[in-house]
Scaffold this motif. Structure first.
Motif, PDB file in Angstrom:
ATOM      1  N   ASP A  57       0.836  -1.210   0.000  1.00 51.50           N
ATOM      2  CA  ASP A  57       0.000   0.000   0.000  1.00 51.50           C
ATOM      3  C   ASP A  57       0.867   1.254   0.000  1.00 51.50           C
ATOM      4  N   LYS A  58       0.313   2.339  -0.550  1.00 54.14           N
ATOM      5  CA  LYS A  58       1.009   3.626  -0.509  1.00 54.14           C
ATOM      6  C   LYS A  58       1.014   4.144   0.924  1.00 54.14           C
ATOM      7  N   THR A  59       2.151   4.605   1.368  1.00 48.27           N
ATOM      8  CA  THR A  59       2.241   5.233   2.685  1.00 48.27           C
ATOM      9  C   THR A  59       1.807   6.692   2.562  1.00 48.27           C
ATOM     10  N   GLU A  60       1.587   7.331   3.699  1.00 46.61           N
ATOM     11  CA  GLU A  60       1.236   8.760   3.688  1.00 46.61           C
ATOM     12  C   GLU A  60       2.333   9.573   3.000  1.00 46.61           C
ATOM     13  N   LYS A  61       3.564   9.229   3.264  1.00 44.56           N
ATOM     14  CA  LYS A  61       4.695   9.945   2.666  1.00 44.56           C
ATOM     15  C   LYS A  61       4.660   9.815   1.148  1.00 44.56           C
ATOM     16  N   GLU A  62       4.417   8.595   0.639  1.00 43.48           N
ATOM     17  CA  GLU A  62       4.368   8.392  -0.811  1.00 43.48           C
ATOM     18  C   GLU A  62       3.185   9.139  -1.427  1.00 43.48           C
ATOM     19  N   LEU A  63       2.022   9.062  -0.764  1.00 47.13           N
ATOM     20  CA  LEU A  63       0.842   9.776  -1.265  1.00 47.13           C
ATOM     21  C   LEU A  63       1.124  11.263  -1.407  1.00 47.13           C
ATOM     22  N   LYS A  64       1.716  11.874  -0.388  1.00 45.55           N
ATOM     23  CA  LYS A  64       1.994  13.319  -0.428  1.00 45.55           C
ATOM     24  C   LYS A  64       2.984  13.650  -1.540  1.00 45.55           C
ATOM     25  N   GLU A  67       1.178  13.371  -4.952  1.00 47.75           N
ATOM     26  CA  GLU A  67       0.195  14.443  -5.156  1.00 47.75           C
ATOM     27  C   GLU A  67       0.870  15.763  -5.545  1.00 47.75           C
ATOM     28  N   ARG A  77       3.184   5.115  -8.795  1.00 40.71           N
ATOM     29  CA  ARG A  77       3.937   4.668  -7.612  1.00 40.71           C
ATOM     30  C   ARG A  77       5.360   5.208  -7.675  1.00 40.71           C
ATOM     31  N   GLN A  81       9.632   3.116  -3.161  1.00 42.40           N
ATOM     32  CA  GLN A  81       8.811   3.012  -1.957  1.00 42.40           C
ATOM     33  C   GLN A  81       7.843   1.838  -1.950  1.00 42.40           C
TER      34      GLN A  81
END
Ligand code: FES
Length: 97
Positions: A57-64, A67, A77, A81
């Motif tokens: 799953d994407k972590t919060e860090k990767e999502l930010k 984005e 992706r 990460q």
């Protein structure tokens, strides 16, 4: 092992559960571009056209981080990460935007 396809280079490789796509790219000589290797620079952002569910799953860090470069990140992706989490299936990756 899952099959990872680096579409831009016509590379197919078997990747064990737990291995990152950065490791898989480095091992095979795939032309994915890397910078920081810790999820900050987004240089390694790539499209996953098949097999997203086979990845961690994407972590919060990767999502930010994602984005910051695109509004629609559903198939994006950071190669440094994410890791393979399923034994079977095919993951198709391209860094062409
Ligand atoms: S290499 Fe910098 S985010 Fe992956």
């Amino acid at each position: 092992m899952a099959i990872v396809v680096f579409k831009d280079d016509n590379i197919r490789v078997k990747v064990p559960v737990g291995m990152s796509l950065r490791q898989a790219a480095m091992k095979t000589g795939a032309s994915i571009v890397f910078g920081c290797r810790v999820g900050d620079c987004t240089e390694c952002a790539s499209h996953v056209s098949e097999g997203m569910i086979l990845l961690s799953d994407k972590t919060e860090k990767e999502l930010k981080a994602l984005e910051m470069i695109e509004s629609d990140i559903a198939d994006l992706r950071l190669m440094c990460q994410c890791t393979v989490r399923c034994e079977e299936g095919e993951i198709v990756i391209s860094q062409q935007f």
